[in-house]
Design a protein around this motif. Structure first.
Motif, mmCIF file in Angstrom:
data_model
loop_
_atom_site.group_PDB
_atom_site.id
_atom_site.type_symbol
_atom_site.label_atom_id
_atom_site.label_comp_id
_atom_site.label_asym_id
_atom_site.label_seq_id
_atom_site.Cartn_x
_atom_site.Cartn_y
_atom_site.Cartn_z
ATOM 1 N N HIS A 1 0.857 -1.099 0.004
ATOM 2 C CA HIS A 1 0.073 -0.047 0.036
ATOM 3 C C HIS A 1 0.717 1.236 0.066
ATOM 4 O O HIS A 1 0.641 2.043 0.779
ATOM 5 C CB HIS A 1 -1.038 -0.175 1.449
ATOM 6 N N ASN B 1 2.453 4.919 -1.840
ATOM 7 C CA ASN B 1 1.937 5.887 -2.509
ATOM 8 C C ASN B 1 2.108 5.953 -4.169
ATOM 9 O O ASN B 1 3.059 6.278 -4.629
ATOM 10 C CB ASN B 1 2.298 7.091 -2.124
ATOM 11 N N TYR B 2 1.548 4.957 -4.828
ATOM 12 C CA TYR B 2 1.730 4.697 -6.097
ATOM 13 C C TYR B 2 1.306 6.061 -7.045
ATOM 14 O O TYR B 2 2.165 6.448 -7.770
ATOM 15 C CB TYR B 2 0.816 3.654 -6.950
ATOM 16 N N ALA B 3 0.184 6.552 -6.792
ATOM 17 C CA ALA B 3 -0.017 7.800 -7.241
ATOM 18 C C ALA B 3 0.999 8.973 -7.294
ATOM 19 O O ALA B 3 1.166 9.544 -8.260
ATOM 20 C CB ALA B 3 -1.522 8.236 -7.077
ATOM 21 N N ALA C 1 3.913 8.422 -9.502
ATOM 22 C CA ALA C 1 3.379 8.701 -10.870
ATOM 23 C C ALA C 1 3.682 10.132 -10.891
ATOM 24 O O ALA C 1 4.178 10.821 -11.781
ATOM 25 C CB ALA C 1 2.270 8.250 -11.167
ATOM 26 N N GLN C 2 2.939 11.028 -10.091
ATOM 27 C CA GLN C 2 2.829 12.218 -10.013
ATOM 28 C C GLN C 2 4.256 12.940 -10.181
ATOM 29 O O GLN C 2 4.643 14.067 -10.611
ATOM 30 C CB GLN C 2 1.876 13.112 -9.009
ATOM 31 N N TYR D 1 -2.004 -2.315 -9.240
ATOM 32 C CA TYR D 1 -2.026 -1.105 -8.657
ATOM 33 C C TYR D 1 -0.858 -0.204 -9.719
ATOM 34 O O TYR D 1 -1.222 0.842 -9.751
ATOM 35 C CB TYR D 1 -1.572 -1.101 -7.292
ATOM 36 N N ASP E 1 -2.703 0.473 -12.922
ATOM 37 C CA ASP E 1 -3.623 1.530 -12.801
ATOM 38 C C ASP E 1 -3.390 2.897 -12.506
ATOM 39 O O ASP E 1 -3.760 3.899 -12.646
ATOM 40 C CB ASP E 1 -4.724 1.002 -11.932
ATOM 41 N N GLN E 2 -2.258 2.888 -11.397
ATOM 42 C CA GLN E 2 -1.923 4.086 -10.780
ATOM 43 C C GLN E 2 -0.857 4.606 -11.116
ATOM 44 O O GLN E 2 -0.184 5.911 -10.875
ATOM 45 C CB GLN E 2 -1.818 3.825 -9.173
ATOM 46 N N VAL E 3 0.146 3.883 -12.078
ATOM 47 C CA VAL E 3 1.486 4.510 -12.427
ATOM 48 C C VAL E 3 1.447 4.339 -13.864
ATOM 49 O O VAL E 3 1.702 5.413 -14.387
ATOM 50 C CB VAL E 3 2.726 3.604 -11.738
ATOM 51 N N PRO F 1 -1.363 6.561 -15.568
ATOM 52 C CA PRO F 1 -1.360 7.816 -15.275
ATOM 53 C C PRO F 1 -0.006 8.756 -15.950
ATOM 54 O O PRO F 1 -0.113 9.730 -16.411
ATOM 55 C CB PRO F 1 -1.364 8.192 -13.904
#
Length: 400
Positions: free
Chosen positions: A269, A271-273, A276-277, A316, A319-321, A324
């Motif tokens: 868990h 911080n994938y997002a 990416a950001q 994850y 979808d999140q890395v 995006p």
């Protein structure tokens, strides 16, 4: 042109009966990777040279473009660079895991190693336990350094590199035959159990149904590394995004910039997002040409023997890395090349690393390669492309 590597640590695996003969990567829903695969090059690469141990150290050095046979001097010294531990030319660094041992046996040697990560213990709790080890074990010539989660260091002044066993290689086994031959290291490990077993943090962890961090485990000995500058070698300005001290240390040694992402913890868990950001910002706003996004979660789930959670980790990431980052770079009008791959396999069935080649996906936003439509171990093998010297993959990414 901008360049990004999404390194999915330990993602490659073997077909599993409980998944209908599929690997976790094949069983996972990876719409974004598969969409890229339709127009990408798929192949296989050997990241661990013959005769070398299949670790994240050797494998990631390869992917970043450093021949492990030339540059590798041990795992823990790379981590020492990350946490700022001072090392002289004759000093030796050891990784110090906080591990979970069984507690029913009468002697330390009879105990069984149950968990190499003590349930991925939070750094805040681990730091308190490290303080207890410092007070109880430090002596002249030996110093402990706090790292991240269960991963810490012991530095020996003017020491000797000795052969030690990685804890994740002997899960569920009795530890007696795997203890250090070095008497000081062995005594420290035995005493660490006495110090940590009934520590208030471990008492509370047991109450909460968590694995206690009841012993130190030393491994990964090595001397100070000397890497050439990534920017001088490759002609691009690079940044590293990782929660793991090993990768941060490689970046320090290579003169790359470490980007710290809040909430990135190396676990399922993480911080994938946020990763990416941070990658998109580095490439589109902060003047970096190359970003290496390292994600530890698939490896940890492989060590835990959980196919279900390994699939979650891969989904994850997709979808999140992957999605995006690709979408944001396109929206910014940025030409980019994206390389997606594991560093090594960590098969659920064996719960440790193997040396098998891994599949890679290389996507170029300015080209339309004939892809396979899916990205997996199977399509990598079916491609017929095989790069035996993994450290040369960076040249392929950078089109040199």
């Amino acid at each position: 042109m901008k360049y990004i590597v999404i390194l999915c640590d330990g993602m490659a695996d073997k077909p599993l009966e409980e998944l209908g003969g599929k690997t976790p990567l094949e069983a996972a829903r990876t719409a974004n990777m598969d969409r890229l695969a339709e127009k990408a090059e798929i192949g296989m690469v050997r990241t661990v040279p013959d005769g070398m141990a299949p670790g994240s150290d050797t494998a990631n050095l390869s992917v970043i473009g450093y021949d492990p046979k030339k540059y590798y001097s041990g795992r823990s010294p790379l981590e020492a660079l990350s946490i700022g531990a001072e090392m002289g030319d004759k000093d030796v660094s050891f990784r110090c895991n906080l591990v979970t041992l069984s507690e029913e046996e009468n002697s330390y040697e009879e105990r069984v190693i149950l968990d190499h990560s003590s349930g991925e213990i939070p750094t805040e709790e681990a730091a308190v336990l490290l303080d207890a080890l410092k007070k109880g074990l430090e002596r002249e010539g030996y110093a402990f350094y706090t790292g991240t989660s269960y991963r810490h260091l012991l530095i020996q002044k003017e020491g000797k590199v000795v052969e030690l066993t990685a804890p994740h290689d002997i899960l569920t086994r009795r530890i007696g035959e795997y203890l250090p031959k070095d008497q000081v290291l062995r005594e420290m490990m035995v005493r660490s159990y006495d110090i940590l077993k009934d520590h208030p943090i471990n008492v509370q962890r047991r109450k909460e149904g968590k694995n206690p961090a009841n012993s130190a485990w030393f491994w990964g000995a090595g001397t100070r590394p000397a890497l050439t500058s990534f920017e001088e070698k490759n002609g691009v300005k690079g940044a590293m995004i990782s929660a793991v001290d090993l990768l941060k240390g490689i970046a320090v040694g290579a003169g790359m910039h470490n980007i710290i992402v809040e909430g990135a913890n190396g676990g399922l868990h993480t911080n994938y997002a946020g990763k990416a950001q941070a990658a998109v910002k580095a490439l589109t706003e902060d003047g970096f040409d190359f970003v290496y996004v390292h994600i530890e979660a698939p490896d940890e789930m492989g060590h835990q023997g959980s196919a279900e959670n390994k699939i979650k980790a891969i989904e994850y990431i997709d979808d999140q890395v992957v999605g995006p980052v690709a979408e944001a770079l396109r929206a910014a009008g940025t030409d980019f090349r994206m390389l997606i791959l594991p560093d090594h396999p960590t098969p659920v069935r064996v719960r440790t690393h193997t040396s098998d080649p891994v599949p890679y996906l290389l996507y170029d936003s300015t080209k339309a390669a004939e892809g396979s439509g899916t990205y997996s171990e199977k399509t990598g093998k079916q491609s017929g492309k095989m790069l035996e010297e993994g450290y040369r993959l960076i040249d392929h990414l950078l089109e040199r």
